[in-house]
Design an enzyme around this catalytic site. Structure first.
Site, PDB file in Angstrom:
ATOM      1  N   ASN A  43       0.804  -1.200   0.079  1.00 50.70           N
ATOM      2  CA  ASN A  43       0.018  -0.111   0.162  1.00 50.70           C
ATOM      3  C   ASN A  43       0.685   1.298  -0.105  1.00 50.70           C
ATOM      4  O   ASN A  43       0.385   2.390  -0.571  1.00 50.70           O
ATOM      5  CB  ASN A  43      -1.067  -0.023   1.181  1.00 50.70           C
ATOM      6  CG  ASN A  43      -2.044  -1.095   1.189  1.00 50.70           C
ATOM      7  OD1 ASN A  43      -2.471  -1.582  -0.183  1.00 50.70           O
ATOM      8  ND2 ASN A  43      -2.648  -1.433   2.490  1.00 50.70           N
ATOM      9  N   ASN A 123       7.539  20.849 -26.518  1.00 53.85           N
ATOM     10  CA  ASN A 123       8.589  19.597 -26.213  1.00 53.85           C
ATOM     11  C   ASN A 123       8.471  19.635 -24.714  1.00 53.85           C
ATOM     12  O   ASN A 123       9.419  20.112 -24.268  1.00 53.85           O
ATOM     13  CB  ASN A 123       9.855  19.236 -26.872  1.00 53.85           C
ATOM     14  CG  ASN A 123      10.482  17.878 -26.481  1.00 53.85           C
ATOM     15  OD1 ASN A 123      10.199  17.382 -25.786  1.00 53.85           O
ATOM     16  ND2 ASN A 123      11.499  17.563 -27.495  1.00 53.85           N
ATOM     17  N   ASP A 597     -16.830  -7.509 -31.659  1.00 47.69           N
ATOM     18  CA  ASP A 597     -17.948  -6.771 -31.783  1.00 47.69           C
ATOM     19  C   ASP A 597     -18.654  -7.250 -33.018  1.00 47.69           C
ATOM     20  O   ASP A 597     -19.875  -7.458 -32.975  1.00 47.69           O
ATOM     21  CB  ASP A 597     -17.784  -5.335 -31.709  1.00 47.69           C
ATOM     22  CG  ASP A 597     -17.051  -4.959 -30.422  1.00 47.69           C
ATOM     23  OD1 ASP A 597     -16.722  -5.880 -29.706  1.00 47.69           O
ATOM     24  OD2 ASP A 597     -16.843  -3.618 -30.319  1.00 47.69           O
ATOM     25  N   GLU A 808      -4.456   0.026 -31.791  1.00 45.93           N
ATOM     26  CA  GLU A 808      -5.426  -0.738 -31.472  1.00 45.93           C
ATOM     27  C   GLU A 808      -5.313  -2.177 -32.229  1.00 45.93           C
ATOM     28  O   GLU A 808      -5.399  -3.165 -31.684  1.00 45.93           O
ATOM     29  CB  GLU A 808      -6.730  -0.155 -31.401  1.00 45.93           C
ATOM     30  CG  GLU A 808      -7.948  -1.034 -30.879  1.00 45.93           C
ATOM     31  CD  GLU A 808      -9.337  -0.195 -31.048  1.00 45.93           C
ATOM     32  OE1 GLU A 808     -10.389  -0.685 -30.420  1.00 45.93           O
ATOM     33  OE2 GLU A 808      -9.260   0.783 -31.323  1.00 45.93           O
TER      34      GLU A 808
END
Length: 839
Positions: A43, A123, A597, A808
């Site tokens: 943690n 930049n 899909d 993707e």
């Protein structure tokens, strides 16, 4: 497996130890102390990080839900009146950045993010590092002009908020304490207190840089408070639930200020005053409040640019950051250790042949880790709408309400387009993350398993709170307990446990994990805290059981529709009728629950449709549950899940194998005929899933058919990877064209992994060889494995070299990246594949 051989062995030993049926008392001095040490250590290490995945840079603490401290960064060039249209805050493909990437990142240590923004001539490099006690952190913001001759400015807006929590009269607050009365008006000091975090201070100091000036004007203070030559500060109070609207609120306040200036001075304003006009002031005379904006506007006519630090110090810490020199050392140490950790785990060298693939791999992994976020809030759920035959036209969830709040610690597929938790994606993310940091992967898996409700359901998309929902089209925000998704979290667990069981006799349970860690340079607190994992596993196992039960009950298919017509078919009579499945929630055009899909299914949907991929995923779940039960010594459960797996494997051949096409197919009723059973065959990823998920017997003669399909350049094989749909299919590249030919890394990864599983001899020097197949098939597997692997690496790497991004999916015709930009979700699996270049 595509896990590294040596590192994977260590992981197996680790898991074996974690889930061992018996642990000797001598291994532990104090169970409670060890559990507490692990939880407190984890943690603490994972408390602070840029966990606001949707922001270019945004910090919040993990597990602090009541009174978190929130920090964010925005910027724009203020030399033109329309500059606000180029104000950057949330990651967006529409910003047309040339680059935004974590060059090196580890949530336990920090990292370096580089952003190249041509429209703002900037930049930008952002460093983040923490002290060794993990309580304090430094953010260093460095900006340089891309072209100093353009005479632009960079106006950086920092914002921070101390959430008040449920008690408005509570102690939580954040106050500006020097009020600009120090010798340097651009230096700021804040003091804060949080019920959850305690007392802290925030210091903002410039290292170098020139604020905006204009020698042609006597003064650039257009009105009192609007002066770009010095830092601007505005404090106010914003409800906790609205902090995420920092950009909108800034724009609204700035617009009010501009309107007031125009009202006072008229519309003709010298262009040299525009940066001052676009400087925020306290027009409405707000009280100081818990929310603060700091705006710094730098002149970008020199190549050196600017640099400033933001330091957060917990006042109870003994390791506060007190100087710029100390901050620099923390940053340098963090970057050095990240590089060491990366090399220990992946060992990808830059040579004449590999180019800068190490840099590529490090950035891809860094962006996956940099997309890890902590989300807290309510979820929108419809538990009343029942899906029936009417769903095929469209699904309308009209009985929804907010439930929660819930919390989720997760990586995201894409910070710009999908900054939220996806059940279907996360298992693939974990396959990558566990290669680098097993404990971190474990923490993420735990967070997901904790979302399983009393009915065994977990949402396919976890969209918690208004900030997460702001990035989601409204029709996708509502989640339904009837809708499933491929259970990839159990896939990740199953892959590890399957290998563990295969090596159980060889590894044993007495191997010293500590020694293994030292040999491999792996940092793992779990290595000395096996009891914690055992305890947690016993707690989570019933949840996994209920999840399996929910999945198999809600997605169970209707076999009854076929029984009368198929009563004379001997093969059909052998089908295990209680083990058939379909994706509930599919429409005419889409089957979103499947994750694929728009992949073509039967043209006319039917309630009796049976989906081969749904059956295959249930088989994966059954195998995973079997393996967990085995490790925990639950023999009765193990036998039960093994029986379920066996029946599913048999049903794949009995029900879904089509001998004419030599592949696996969906099953439906012939709506245009006599309601007879027919197989709907669209060669592609659905056809491959029984193979990719390793559900085919190792000696199956059908393996050759699928190798042939994957190797056929006229069908699935391409120079860039396996196409999602055969080039010969009538739906190839048609319609939405999402899963209709595009090349996706997740299924390519599974197929590579499966080839290695069925044909271990494809890895040079492998001690294991397959004697179940003839030489022709073995050679076919070797050729496919090596060429497919090389094609995937070359294409993803080539796209990155050209564009700075991974994508993707990839075009099946020319291999260029398509879909979401900087999709470092499952596309990051390329790093797992790349590490084997020397084998």
């Amino acid at each position: 497996m595509l896990f590294g051989a040596s590192n994977f062995t260590v992981l197996l030993v680790l898991i074996a130890s974690c889930f061992a049926k018996k642990t000797t008392q001598e291994s532990f001095t104090s169970k409670e102390t060890l559990e507490q040490t692990f939880e407190q250590g984890t943690n603490s290490e994972l408390l602070w990080a840029p966990y606001r995945s949707n922001c270019y840079f945004g910090i919040r603490p993990r597990f602090v839900d009541g009174t978190p401290f929130i920090f964010g960064l925005m910027w724009f060039d203020t030399t033109k009146f329309d500059s606000m249209t180029r104000l950057r805050h949330f990651v967006s493909d529409e910003d047309h950045l040339e680059r935004f990437t974590w060059e090196a990142y580890d949530p336990r240590l920090g990292g370096r993010e580089n952003i190249i923004d041509p429209e703002n001539n900037l930049n930008l490099t952002i460093h983040f590092a923490k002290t060794h006690d993990d309580q304090n952190w430094i953010v260093r913001v460095n900006g340089k002009p891309l072209d100093p001759t353009l005479n632009t400015t960079t106006s950086v807006i920092l914002y921070m908020n101390q959430n008040i929590g449920k008690d408005p009269e509570g102690p939580s607050r954040l106050m500006h304490i020097n009020n600009g009365n120090t010798q340097d008006e651009n230096t700021f000091e804040f003091t804060g207190i949080s019920e959850d975090l305690g007392k802290y201070e925030v210091l903002i100091n410039d290292n170098y840089g020139n604020y905006y000036t204009n020698d042609t004007l006597d003064s650039i203070e257009v009105v009192p408070g609007c002066n770009a030559s010095r830092s601007s500060h505005v404090g106010l109070t914003i409800p906790d639930t609205e902090v995420w609207r920092a950009r909108d609120i800034f724009q609204s306040l700035l617009t009010d200020s501009i309107k007031d200036i125009v009202k006072e001075l008229g519309e003709t304003i010298d262009s040299g005053l525009v940066p001052s006009v676009l400087t925020l002031r306290n027009l409405h005379e707000f009280d100081q409040g818990n929310f603060h904006y700091i705006q710094k506007t730098f002149d970008m006519r020199e190549e050196k640019g600017f640099e400033f630090d933001v330091v957060y110090n917990n006042m109870d810490s003994t390791q506060t950051i007190d100087s710029g020199k100390q901050a620099t050392k923390l940053i340098n140490d963090a970057i050095y250790e990240i590089n060491v950790r990366f090399d220990n785990h992946f060992d990808i060298e830059d040579t004449e042949n590999t180019g800068d693939k190490r840099k590529f791999a490090m950035e891809v992994l860094g962006n996956l880790l940099g997309g890890i976020g902590y989300f807290h809030g309510t979820q929108v759920i419809d538990r009343e709408t029942v899906l029936d035959e009417d769903q095929f036209e469209s699904i309308k969830f009209e009985h929804f309400k907010e439930e929660g709040p819930y919390s989720l610690f997760t990586s995201v597929p894409s910070r710009g387009f999908f900054p939220r938790g996806f059940y279907w994606d996360e298992g693939f993310h974990l396959l990558q993350i566990m290669e680098y940091d097993f404990d971190l992967a474990f923490q993420i898996a735990v967070s997901w398993f904790n979302l399983i409700d009393e009915n065994g359901w977990v949402a396919r998309e976890v969209i918690l709170g208004p900030e997460a929902r702001s990035k989601v089209p409204q029709e996708f925000t509502i989640q339904s307990p009837q809708i499933a998704n491929p259970p990839t979290l159990l896939l990740a667990l199953s892959e590890m446990l399957t290998k563990l069981i295969e090596n159980e006799n060889e590894l044993g349970f007495s191997h010293s994990v500590v020694d293994a860690e030292q040999e491999e340079g792996i940092s793992s607190q779990l290595g000395s805290n096996f009891e914690y994992i055992i305890k947690y596993s016993k707690i989570i196992y019933p949840r996994l059981q209920s999840h399996f039960k929910w999945f198999t009950e809600t997605q169970k298919g209707l076999i009854e529709e076929y029984l009368e017509d198929m009563e004379d078919d001997e093969q059909f009579q052998e089908v295990h009728q209680n083990f058939v499945y379909r994706w509930l929630g599919r429409t005419v055009t889409h089957c979103l629950p499947s994750g694929l899909d728009d992949y073509p299914r039967a043209e006319i949907p039917d309630v009796a449709e049976l989906n081969v991929d749904a059956l295959a995923w249930v088989g994966t779940m059954a195998r995973s549950m079997k393996n967990i039960a085995h490790i925990l010594g639950l023999e009765k459960d193990e036998l039960q899940y093994a029986e379920t797996e066996r029946k599913i494997v048999e049903n794949l051949d009995l029900l879904h194998w089509d001998s004419k096409t030599g592949t696996y197919c969906d099953v439906t009723l012939d709506a245009e005929g006599d309601d007879e059973m027919q197989r709907v065959c669209h060669e592609g990823y659905v056809s491959l899933l029984p193979f990719a998920l390793k559900l085919m017997p190792r000696n199956s003669p059908k393996l050759k058919n699928l190798l042939t399909l994957m190797s056929d350049p006229e069908k699935l094989f391409s120079p860039f990877g396996l196409r999602s749909l055969s080039k010969q299919d009538e739906h190839f590249g048609a319609g939405e064209n999402y899963w209709r030919g595009k090349i996706w890394m997740n299924i390519n990864y599974l197929c590579l992994d499966a080839i290695q599983y069925y044909f271990p001899e494809v890895i040079a020097g492998s001690p294991e060889t397959s004697e179940l197949h003839d030489k022709e098939v073995s050679n076919m597997a070797k050729k496919l494995y090596n060429t497919l692997r090389e094609n995937l690496i070359n294409n993803v790497y080539g796209n990155w070299k050209e564009t700075n991004y991974v994508y993707e999916n990839y075009d099946p015709v020319d291999g260029h990246g398509t879909g979401s930009v900087q999709f470092t979700g499952w596309t990051s699996l390329i790093v797992n594949i790349l590490r084997h270049q020397g084998l």
